[in-house]
Write a protein that holds these residues in place. Structure first.
Motif, PDB file in Angstrom:
ATOM      1  N   ALA A 299       0.827  -1.208   0.000  1.00  0.00           N
ATOM      2  CA  ALA A 299       0.000   0.000   0.000  1.00  0.00           C
ATOM      3  C   ALA A 299       0.857   1.252   0.000  1.00  0.00           C
ATOM      4  O   ALA A 299       0.503   2.269  -0.611  1.00  0.00           O
ATOM      5  CB  ALA A 299      -0.934  -0.011   1.205  1.00  0.00           C
ATOM      6  N   GLU A 300       1.990   1.212   0.693  1.00  0.00           N
ATOM      7  CA  GLU A 300       2.927   2.335   0.718  1.00  0.00           C
ATOM      8  C   GLU A 300       4.151   1.961  -0.105  1.00  0.00           C
ATOM      9  O   GLU A 300       5.257   1.801   0.408  1.00  0.00           O
ATOM     10  CB  GLU A 300       3.319   2.658   2.171  1.00  0.00           C
ATOM     11  CG  GLU A 300       2.159   3.048   3.054  1.00  0.00           C
ATOM     12  CD  GLU A 300       1.526   4.360   2.620  1.00  0.00           C
ATOM     13  OE1 GLU A 300       2.234   5.186   1.998  1.00  0.00           O
ATOM     14  OE2 GLU A 300       0.337   4.560   2.899  1.00  0.00           O
ATOM     15  N   PHE A 352      -0.925   0.549  11.363  1.00  0.00           N
ATOM     16  CA  PHE A 352       0.199   0.619  12.273  1.00  0.00           C
ATOM     17  C   PHE A 352       1.434   0.000  11.620  1.00  0.00           C
ATOM     18  O   PHE A 352       1.318  -0.911  10.793  1.00  0.00           O
ATOM     19  CB  PHE A 352      -0.114  -0.124  13.573  1.00  0.00           C
ATOM     20  CG  PHE A 352      -1.075   0.593  14.469  1.00  0.00           C
ATOM     21  CD1 PHE A 352      -0.640   1.624  15.296  1.00  0.00           C
ATOM     22  CD2 PHE A 352      -2.424   0.256  14.489  1.00  0.00           C
ATOM     23  CE1 PHE A 352      -1.530   2.297  16.122  1.00  0.00           C
ATOM     24  CE2 PHE A 352      -3.317   0.920  15.305  1.00  0.00           C
ATOM     25  CZ  PHE A 352      -2.873   1.948  16.126  1.00  0.00           C
ATOM     26  N   PRO A 353       2.607   0.474  11.971  1.00  0.00           N
ATOM     27  CA  PRO A 353       3.844  -0.104  11.418  1.00  0.00           C
ATOM     28  C   PRO A 353       3.943  -1.599  11.752  1.00  0.00           C
ATOM     29  O   PRO A 353       3.609  -2.027  12.854  1.00  0.00           O
ATOM     30  CB  PRO A 353       4.953   0.692  12.121  1.00  0.00           C
ATOM     31  CG  PRO A 353       4.305   1.971  12.528  1.00  0.00           C
ATOM     32  CD  PRO A 353       2.884   1.622  12.860  1.00  0.00           C
ATOM     33  N   GLY A 354       4.385  -2.363  10.772  1.00  0.00           N
ATOM     34  CA  GLY A 354       4.546  -3.807  10.955  1.00  0.00           C
ATOM     35  C   GLY A 354       3.378  -4.616  10.441  1.00  0.00           C
ATOM     36  O   GLY A 354       3.514  -5.808  10.191  1.00  0.00           O
ATOM     37  N   ILE A 355       2.221  -3.989  10.297  1.00  0.00           N
ATOM     38  CA  ILE A 355       1.049  -4.708   9.774  1.00  0.00           C
ATOM     39  C   ILE A 355       0.413  -3.924   8.633  1.00  0.00           C
ATOM     40  O   ILE A 355      -0.806  -3.886   8.476  1.00  0.00           O
ATOM     41  CB  ILE A 355       0.005  -4.979  10.883  1.00  0.00           C
ATOM     42  CG1 ILE A 355      -0.344  -3.686  11.633  1.00  0.00           C
ATOM     43  CG2 ILE A 355       0.469  -6.072  11.824  1.00  0.00           C
ATOM     44  CD1 ILE A 355      -1.467  -3.863  12.635  1.00  0.00           C
ATOM     45  N   GLU A 356       1.283  -3.274   7.845  1.00  0.00           N
ATOM     46  CA  GLU A 356       0.782  -2.469   6.739  1.00  0.00           C
ATOM     47  C   GLU A 356       0.734  -3.240   5.433  1.00  0.00           C
ATOM     48  O   GLU A 356       0.593  -2.644   4.360  1.00  0.00           O
ATOM     49  CB  GLU A 356       1.640  -1.212   6.563  1.00  0.00           C
ATOM     50  CG  GLU A 356       3.087  -1.489   6.183  1.00  0.00           C
ATOM     51  CD  GLU A 356       3.997  -1.638   7.395  1.00  0.00           C
ATOM     52  OE1 GLU A 356       3.463  -1.636   8.517  1.00  0.00           O
ATOM     53  OE2 GLU A 356       5.211  -1.755   7.201  1.00  0.00           O
TER      54      GLU A 356
END
Length: 379
Positions: A299-300, A352-356
């Protein structure tokens, strides 16, 4: 004279004693049975019936002593456990198929034999209802022996179906314990059946697969998918949604193992998966034939010279190859450089970071559905 009188008296006492205490009079009293108060009710088949047997000695006067009296009396008490009648597994409602299977395919002598022998090294063990049925019916494997869990599990219709398919093809069927099946499947869920059969591998001969009639072809290319559960889930989605061909890299990729077959719910036994030593060369060849190569990013996604498009906005208008990278690192730089478009799945919230990101099997299912539902009929 006095001595003779004593001897005579002794003989008289002996005769009278024999008359008074005949064996039959004693035999009627020598033992009795007491049923314990804890008896099984009619609807309880699991508790045993407890009975006590007590032997009582009788003295010379014919009086019966109670337990605990010690002057020459010997009381013995023992407990006898009587098991309830075991219910026969052949029920009156049992189908004729099951009766025939019990009598013919599962001889009593086969139950206690060793499950594997020296020739088993050439085979692997497929486990689970759907994988076993499809391994038998698709004809891509050479089945050797079917192992079925002994007991009530063998009565299920799904298990009977597997047994019927094995019997129809002359495959030996053997009853084994749950522990044996657990060992064969390495503790995984086997659903009461395991099939010893030849291995199934990647297809290396490049055969032209025919696309679905009237549809633009779509291939799914997997690079370094190493988790068998992910690979199985991807194959299941690809088969269900209608992918024309699945391709995988041969190096650093998960083999087509029984675990993959179980995770795919047997789809691996049906869909043909091709393996390539060099995916880059294969993709260049497809591009020369007019195919478009589509990659994927998160996504990013990082800045790239290749245009990034939402999967919902992309339309399949010509033969397409969709690339999916392995767990963790994604697509290699070599394959990314060949992509003409990069697809992304938009998130529905701030992450949240780590589950993106999504699991590769979940992302594959979403992208395949989006692309296959958008492709236009071939002209």
């Amino acid at each position: 004279m006095w001595v003779n009188s004593i001897a005579h008296q002794q003989r008289l006492l002996l005769v009278w004693a024999r008359r008074l205490y005949k064996p039959e009079s004693i035999s009627r009293m020598d033992s009795y049975h007491v049923s314990a108060s804890v008896l099984c009710s009619e609807d309880s088949s699991s508790k045993p019936v407890l009975k006590r047997r007590r032997s009582v000695s009788i003295n010379s006067s014919g009086v019966q002593h109670q337990p605990g009296e010690s002057d020459g009396w010997h009381t013995q008490e023992r407990t006898v456990i009587k098991e309830p009648n075991q219910r026969s597994w052949v029920d009156s409602r049992m189908s004729s198929e099951l009766r025939r299977l019990k009598k013919k395919e599962w001889p009593v002598g086969e139950r206690n034999k060793s499950t594997m022998d020296s020739r088993a090294e050439k085979y692997e063990v497929v486990f689970g209802i759907a994988p076993c049925v499809l391994a038998l019916t698709q004809g891509r494997r050479k089945p050797r022996k079917l192992f079925v869990k002994d007991g009530e599990a063998s009565h299920r219709a799904s298990v009977l179906n597997v047994c019927e398919e094995a019997h129809r093809r002359g495959v030996q069927i053997q009853r084994v314990s749950k522990n044996d099946l657990d060992k064969m499947s390495s503790g995984r869920v086997h659903q009461g059946v395991c099939l010893q059969a030849s291995p199934l591998g990647y297809l290396t001969e490049d055969r032209d697969s025919k696309p679905n009639a009237g549809d633009i072809p779509l291939w799914l290319v997997l690079e370094k998918i190493q988790d068998p559960m992910n690979l199985g889930a991807i194959l299941r989605s690809a088969y269900f949604l209608g992918v024309d061909r699945v391709v995988s890299s041969l190096h650093d990729s998960c083999p087509l193992s029984p675990v993959v077959s179980k995770a795919s719910s047997g789809a691996m036994e049906v869909i043909r998966v091709y393996g390539y030593e060099n995916l880059e060369d294969m993709l260049k060849m497809k591009m020369a034939q007019g195919w478009q190569v589509v990659g994927t990013v998160g996504a990013e996604g990082e800045e790239s010279q290749v245009p990034i498009t939402l999967c919902s906005d992309f339309k399949v208008t010509k033969p397409t190859v969709l690339l999916m990278g392995g767990e963790g690192e994604g697509l290699s730089k070599q394959l990314l450089s060949l992509c003409q478009t990069l697809l992304t799945i938009p998130a529905g919230r701030e992450l949240f970071p780590g589950i993106e990101s999504l699991n590769v099997s979940v992302a594959s299912g979403i992208l395949l559905y989006s692309l296959l539902s958008s492709r236009r009929p071939a002209r």
